[in-house]
Design a protein around this motif. Structure first.
Motif, PDB file in Angstrom:
ATOM      1  N   VAL A  79       3.036 -10.291  -0.872  1.00  0.00           N
ATOM      2  CA  VAL A  79       3.427 -11.495  -0.144  1.00  0.00           C
ATOM      3  C   VAL A  79       4.801 -11.951  -0.628  1.00  0.00           C
ATOM      4  CG1 VAL A  79       2.808 -13.880   0.436  1.00  0.00           C
ATOM      5  CG2 VAL A  79       1.007 -12.178   0.024  1.00  0.00           C
ATOM      6  N   LEU A 113       0.333 -15.290   6.152  1.00  0.00           N
ATOM      7  CA  LEU A 113      -0.916 -15.327   5.400  1.00  0.00           C
ATOM      8  C   LEU A 113      -1.619 -16.663   5.598  1.00  0.00           C
ATOM      9  CD1 LEU A 113      -2.831 -14.011   3.322  1.00  0.00           C
ATOM     10  CD2 LEU A 113      -1.392 -14.992   1.529  1.00  0.00           C
ATOM     11  N   ALA A 152      -2.737  -4.537  -6.193  1.00  0.00           N
ATOM     12  CA  ALA A 152      -2.870  -5.511  -5.112  1.00  0.00           C
ATOM     13  C   ALA A 152      -2.942  -4.815  -3.763  1.00  0.00           C
ATOM     14  CB  ALA A 152      -1.694  -6.482  -5.132  1.00  0.00           C
ATOM     15  N   SER A 205      -6.885  -8.749  -3.462  1.00  0.00           N
ATOM     16  CA  SER A 205      -5.855  -9.214  -4.379  1.00  0.00           C
ATOM     17  C   SER A 205      -4.485  -9.267  -3.710  1.00  0.00           C
ATOM     18  CB  SER A 205      -5.792  -8.303  -5.605  1.00  0.00           C
ATOM     19  OG  SER A 205      -5.612  -6.956  -5.204  1.00  0.00           O
ATOM     20  N   LEU A 206      -3.705 -10.230  -4.140  1.00  0.00           N
ATOM     21  CA  LEU A 206      -2.358 -10.469  -3.629  1.00  0.00           C
ATOM     22  C   LEU A 206      -1.380 -10.455  -4.791  1.00  0.00           C
ATOM     23  CD1 LEU A 206      -3.181 -13.698  -1.562  1.00  0.00           C
ATOM     24  CD2 LEU A 206      -3.247 -11.352  -0.686  1.00  0.00           C
ATOM     25  N   THR A 207      -0.188  -9.971  -4.545  1.00  0.00           N
ATOM     26  CA  THR A 207       0.882 -10.119  -5.518  1.00  0.00           C
ATOM     27  C   THR A 207       2.081 -10.739  -4.818  1.00  0.00           C
ATOM     28  OG1 THR A 207       2.104  -9.021  -7.311  1.00  0.00           O
ATOM     29  CG2 THR A 207       1.950  -7.824  -5.219  1.00  0.00           C
ATOM     30  N   TYR A 208       2.818 -11.561  -5.543  1.00  0.00           N
ATOM     31  CA  TYR A 208       3.897 -12.335  -4.930  1.00  0.00           C
ATOM     32  C   TYR A 208       5.260 -11.843  -5.393  1.00  0.00           C
ATOM     33  CZ  TYR A 208       6.997 -16.179  -3.707  1.00  0.00           C
ATOM     34  OH  TYR A 208       8.046 -16.921  -3.215  1.00  0.00           O
ATOM     35  N   ALA A 211      -8.796 -15.574  -2.733  1.00  0.00           N
ATOM     36  CA  ALA A 211      -7.591 -14.794  -3.045  1.00  0.00           C
ATOM     37  C   ALA A 211      -7.468 -14.598  -4.548  1.00  0.00           C
ATOM     38  CB  ALA A 211      -6.353 -15.506  -2.512  1.00  0.00           C
ATOM     39  N   LEU A 236      -0.632 -19.897  -2.673  1.00  0.00           N
ATOM     40  CA  LEU A 236      -1.499 -18.713  -2.801  1.00  0.00           C
ATOM     41  C   LEU A 236      -2.759 -19.029  -3.598  1.00  0.00           C
ATOM     42  CD1 LEU A 236       1.135 -15.899  -3.479  1.00  0.00           C
ATOM     43  CD2 LEU A 236      -0.088 -16.353  -1.364  1.00  0.00           C
ATOM     44  N   CYS A 247      -2.121  -6.609  -0.989  1.00  0.00           N
ATOM     45  CA  CYS A 247      -1.149  -7.287  -0.131  1.00  0.00           C
ATOM     46  C   CYS A 247       0.023  -7.784  -0.963  1.00  0.00           C
ATOM     47  CB  CYS A 247      -1.811  -8.458   0.597  1.00  0.00           C
ATOM     48  SG  CYS A 247      -0.716  -9.325   1.744  1.00  0.00           S
ATOM     49  N   VAL A 269      -9.550 -14.603   3.121  1.00  0.00           N
ATOM     50  CA  VAL A 269      -8.809 -13.625   2.342  1.00  0.00           C
ATOM     51  C   VAL A 269      -9.715 -13.046   1.268  1.00  0.00           C
ATOM     52  CG1 VAL A 269      -6.886 -13.262   0.775  1.00  0.00           C
ATOM     53  CG2 VAL A 269      -6.609 -14.726   2.760  1.00  0.00           C
ATOM     54  N   ILE A 302      -4.878 -13.494  -7.356  1.00  0.00           N
ATOM     55  CA  ILE A 302      -3.438 -13.349  -7.522  1.00  0.00           C
ATOM     56  C   ILE A 302      -3.144 -12.516  -8.766  1.00  0.00           C
ATOM     57  CG2 ILE A 302      -1.228 -14.557  -7.557  1.00  0.00           C
ATOM     58  CD1 ILE A 302      -3.099 -15.259  -5.188  1.00  0.00           C
TER      59      ILE A 302
END
Length: 379
Positions: A343, A374, A339, A265-268, A294, A288, A341, A262, A296
């Motif tokens: 998630v 993911l 971000a 950036s990811l946001t939840y 990754a 995560l 992605c 990965v 976050i």
């Protein structure tokens, strides 16, 4: 019945009617779109007061107002009153008193009674997602409860879930055609009798399989199995886990080897069932944060203040356009973090958020993934 509803909730309803503070308005997803008092929690408390005091009879327009609610629980997070429980109970009490629900909810109730799913699919097709790639144990202490949404609409999430468990050498059982809808959709839309029948069947099937622990990737199923079943039936003797909790446990025990695939950036997004209703905010975030590479980034509204995806409470089935507009606001908030992605840990959230990404024509800049998807990519 309405007399029982009055006895259970009149005091709380009167508190709301007398204080009229309006804290529930601020982030109510439906009120933010409608800007009409009767579409807010406070407005629904006024409707409830009028009904139990006999000031008016339940009309189709009134039922429309009571049904146009995601039951996300934001109002409850801002209030000392049991607001979502009151609205759920009011829907059920009206139905039990002979008042029909909105048309689409009635159609779903009748289909679930016969085919045990809310997607107008045949029960015999529930297990079509099964693949020989992931053999399931005939009997196991740990049982996978797939749920309707992934079985009929998003089978790739079941595949991802089992792939992660297989990578950790975890063997799970599965009810197959003995699995019925958990009953969440019926409880949220008012059909308590139907929900009890589903609960009785599922608990008997789980016990017959020898299950001690049940894991599910659907927060609606998780909440229903873990909290609603004991209210409906008494103690089930089952431990119920959401997949994020099991994933977190396996990662902390070094049972899952994570790759650094990965990048970015990811946001939840906190699902309402998992977060506000069940209090689980950290397990998905621990998963995560454990993924190498990754980054976050949190949205402005998270945890108990998270914005609803717009799909729950029967809103998406009866009011799809309203549901989509609510989801679009969340997608724009996610995109504002930069971000790449978005998630979530809920198939229902994933579906509605994906729909919003498509309607906003943002698919090239923002990917929407379930946590299990993911994790399957990096194991």
């Amino acid at each position: 019945m309405m007399s029982d509803f009055r006895e259970r909730h009149l005091d709380e309803i009167l508190v709301c009617n007398r204080t009229r503070c309006g804290f529930c308005h601020e982030e109510c997803p439906v009120y933010s779109e409608k800007r009409i008092e009767s579409y807010s929690c406070r407005g629904r408390m006024q409707i409830a007061k009028g009904l139990i005091q006999g000031l008016y009879d339940p009309s189709p327009a009134l039922i429309d107002r009571l049904s146009a609610c995601t039951l996300c629980g934001y109002c409850k997070s801002q209030c000392a009153l049991q607001t979502t429980e009151i609205i759920e109970d009011l829907r059920a009490s009206l139905l039990e008193s002979g008042t029909p629900p909105v048309a689409r909810h009635g159609e779903i109730m009748r289909w679930v009674e016969n085919e045990h799913n809310p997607y107008f699919e045949k029960h015999a097709d529930r297990t079509r997602w099964l693949s020989f790639h992931h053999p399931l144990a005939d009997r196991s202490d740990l049982l996978f409860f797939a749920g309707c949404t992934t079985s009929y609409r998003q089978p790739e999430l079941n595949e991802a879930m089992l792939a992660v468990l297989e990578s950790a050498n975890v063997k799970v059982g599965y009810l197959g055609e003995d699995e019925w809808c958990c009953g969440s959709v019926l409880l949220r839309t008012g059909d308590r009798k139907g929900a009890v029948q589903l609960a009785q069947h599922n608990v008997e099937a789980l016990r017959a399989q020898g299950a001690r622990v049940v894991v599910t990737g659907c927060p609606g199923c998780y909440r229903t199995l873990k909290f609603d079943y004991p209210k409906l039936l008494g103690s089930t003797g089952l431990e119920v886990l959401h997949s994020s909790q099991l994933f977190s446990h396996l990662i902390s025990g070094n049972k899952i080897e994570l790759k650094s695939d990965v990048v970015g950036s990811l946001t939840y997004h906190d699902p309402c069932h998992l977060g506000r209703h069940c209090g689980e905010y950290e397990a998905p975030r621990r998963v995560l944060k454990s993924i190498p590479g990754a980054e976050i980034v949190e949205m402005q509204r998270t945890r108990e203040n998270s914005w609803c995806c717009g799909a729950g409470g029967g809103l998406r089935s009866a009011f799809p356009d309203l549901s989509l507009r609510i989801a679009e606001k969340r997608v724009l908030e996610a995109a504002g973090t930069g971000a790449e992605c978005l998630v979530s840990a809920c198939p229902f959230c994933r579906s509605n958020l994906k729909g919003a990404v498509d309607s906003l024509e943002m698919a090239e800049s923002l990917m929407v993934l379930d946590l299990s998807e993911l994790l399957a990519k990096v194991t």
